[in-house]
Scaffold this motif. Structure first.
Motif, PDB file in Angstrom:
ATOM      1  N   UNK A  65       0.861  -1.384   0.282  1.00 46.35           N
ATOM      2  CA  UNK A  65       0.015  -0.370   0.000  1.00 46.35           C
ATOM      3  C   UNK A  65       1.082   1.810   0.219  1.00 46.35           C
ATOM      4  N   UNK A  66       1.859   1.306  -0.368  1.00 46.40           N
ATOM      5  CA  UNK A  66       3.460   2.063  -0.480  1.00 46.40           C
ATOM      6  C   UNK A  66       2.330   3.304  -1.661  1.00 46.40           C
ATOM      7  N   UNK A  67       2.368   3.881  -1.012  1.00 45.52           N
ATOM      8  CA  UNK A  67       1.852   5.481  -1.851  1.00 45.52           C
ATOM      9  C   UNK A  67       2.985   6.023  -2.384  1.00 45.52           C
ATOM     10  N   UNK A  68       3.802   6.581  -3.085  1.00 44.47           N
ATOM     11  CA  UNK A  68       5.277   7.595  -3.001  1.00 44.47           C
ATOM     12  C   UNK A  68       4.954   8.461  -3.503  1.00 44.47           C
ATOM     13  N   UNK A  69       3.999   8.627  -4.624  1.00 44.28           N
ATOM     14  CA  UNK A  69       3.168  10.159  -4.940  1.00 44.28           C
ATOM     15  C   UNK A  69       2.675  10.927  -3.542  1.00 44.28           C
ATOM     16  N   UNK A  70       2.219   9.950  -2.597  1.00 42.27           N
ATOM     17  CA  UNK A  70       0.995  11.008  -1.394  1.00 42.27           C
ATOM     18  C   UNK A  70       2.399  11.520  -0.439  1.00 42.27           C
ATOM     19  N   UNK A  71       3.768  10.722  -0.428  1.00 42.77           N
ATOM     20  CA  UNK A  71       4.053  11.161   0.439  1.00 42.77           C
ATOM     21  C   UNK A  71       4.787  12.857   0.568  1.00 42.77           C
ATOM     22  N   UNK A  72       5.012  12.987   1.750  1.00 44.91           N
ATOM     23  CA  UNK A  72       5.876  14.225   1.686  1.00 44.91           C
ATOM     24  C   UNK A  72       6.705  13.989   3.121  1.00 44.91           C
ATOM     25  N   UNK A  73       7.285  15.025   2.547  1.00 47.73           N
ATOM     26  CA  UNK A  73       9.046  15.246   3.515  1.00 47.73           C
ATOM     27  C   UNK A  73       9.311  16.755   3.567  1.00 47.73           C
ATOM     28  N   UNK A  74       9.315  17.285   4.764  1.00 44.79           N
ATOM     29  CA  UNK A  74       9.503  18.589   5.672  1.00 44.79           C
ATOM     30  C   UNK A  74       8.786  19.352   4.327  1.00 44.79           C
ATOM     31  N   UNK A  75       7.144  19.000   4.266  1.00 43.97           N
ATOM     32  CA  UNK A  75       6.879  20.223   3.350  1.00 43.97           C
ATOM     33  C   UNK A  75       6.875  19.758   2.530  1.00 43.97           C
ATOM     34  N   UNK A  76       7.157  19.159   1.503  1.00 39.38           N
ATOM     35  CA  UNK A  76       7.268  18.818   0.455  1.00 39.38           C
ATOM     36  C   UNK A  76       7.216  16.997  -0.102  1.00 39.38           C
ATOM     37  N   UNK A  77       6.921  17.607  -2.099  1.00 34.96           N
ATOM     38  CA  UNK A  77       6.804  16.521  -2.110  1.00 34.96           C
ATOM     39  C   UNK A  77       7.907  15.318  -2.339  1.00 34.96           C
ATOM     40  N   UNK A  78       7.625  14.360  -2.289  1.00 36.31           N
ATOM     41  CA  UNK A  78       8.664  13.323  -1.693  1.00 36.31           C
ATOM     42  C   UNK A  78       9.742  13.319  -2.930  1.00 36.31           C
ATOM     43  N   UNK A  79       8.986  13.150  -4.171  1.00 32.69           N
ATOM     44  CA  UNK A  79       9.657  13.099  -5.166  1.00 32.69           C
ATOM     45  C   UNK A  79      10.619  14.325  -5.282  1.00 32.69           C
ATOM     46  N   UNK A  80       9.889  15.560  -4.864  1.00 31.91           N
ATOM     47  CA  UNK A  80      10.641  17.109  -4.899  1.00 31.91           C
ATOM     48  C   UNK A  80      11.797  16.809  -3.942  1.00 31.91           C
ATOM     49  N   UNK A  81      12.000  16.116  -3.175  1.00 32.96           N
ATOM     50  CA  UNK A  81      12.810  15.570  -1.603  1.00 32.96           C
ATOM     51  C   UNK A  81      13.905  15.763  -2.613  1.00 32.96           C
ATOM     52  N   UNK A  82      13.696  14.227  -2.779  1.00 35.16           N
ATOM     53  CA  UNK A  82      14.808  13.662  -3.058  1.00 35.16           C
ATOM     54  C   UNK A  82      15.637  14.066  -4.330  1.00 35.16           C
ATOM     55  N   UNK A  83      14.508  14.482  -5.700  1.00 29.62           N
ATOM     56  CA  UNK A  83      15.655  14.668  -6.387  1.00 29.62           C
ATOM     57  C   UNK A  83      16.560  15.846  -6.087  1.00 29.62           C
ATOM     58  N   UNK A  84      15.493  16.974  -5.170  1.00 31.58           N
ATOM     59  CA  UNK A  84      16.350  17.757  -4.556  1.00 31.58           C
ATOM     60  C   UNK A  84      17.608  17.754  -4.266  1.00 31.58           C
ATOM     61  N   UNK A  85      17.907  16.701  -3.325  1.00 32.98           N
ATOM     62  CA  UNK A  85      18.952  16.075  -2.208  1.00 32.98           C
ATOM     63  C   UNK A  85      19.390  15.217  -2.516  1.00 32.98           C
TER      64      UNK A  85
END
Length: 108
Positions: free
Chosen positions: A72-92
């Motif tokens: 039931x892991x939903x990558x698109x609904x995950x957030x990290x430090x107020x950002x979409x998880x996808x954006x957070x990982x790509x940025x970091x």
């Protein structure tokens, strides 16, 4: 990729018979953004080192038995430090790593 193409890919990855340096199966989720970023980076490095075009992290498969159990892991609904998880990982991720996320409906 179409769902049929994803099912074919999952079947091909299962044919490896086990996890490899560039192939990781997870039953549940990556637990946190830091760990997921490390998986993505490590798999990308391992794929490059082993001269394979891609690294793969596949959720919903028991790594010990390769049984398909779903997730039931939903990558698109995950957030990290107020950002979409996808954006957070790509940025970091440094150096930057190109990765894509796909959802596969494998027999429901």
């Amino acid at each position: 990729m179409t769902n049929e193409e994803l099912i074919t890919l999952v079947n091909e990855l299962l044919q490896q018979g086990k996890e490899l340096e560039w192939l990781e199966f997870k039953q549940g989720d990556a637990t946190d953004a830091q760990r997921l970023g490390k998986y993505i980076s490590g798999l990308a490095n391992a794929a490059n080192y082993n001269n394979v075009p891609f690294g793969y992290l596949v959720f919903g498969i028991k790594d010990e038995t390769l049984d398909i159990v779903g997730t039931n892991y939903n990558y698109l609904n995950k957030k990290e430090k107020g950002s979409e998880l996808d954006f957070y990982i790509r940025r970091n991720l440094s150096p930057s790593v190109h990765f894509q996320h796909f959802v596969c409906d494998y027999d429901g």
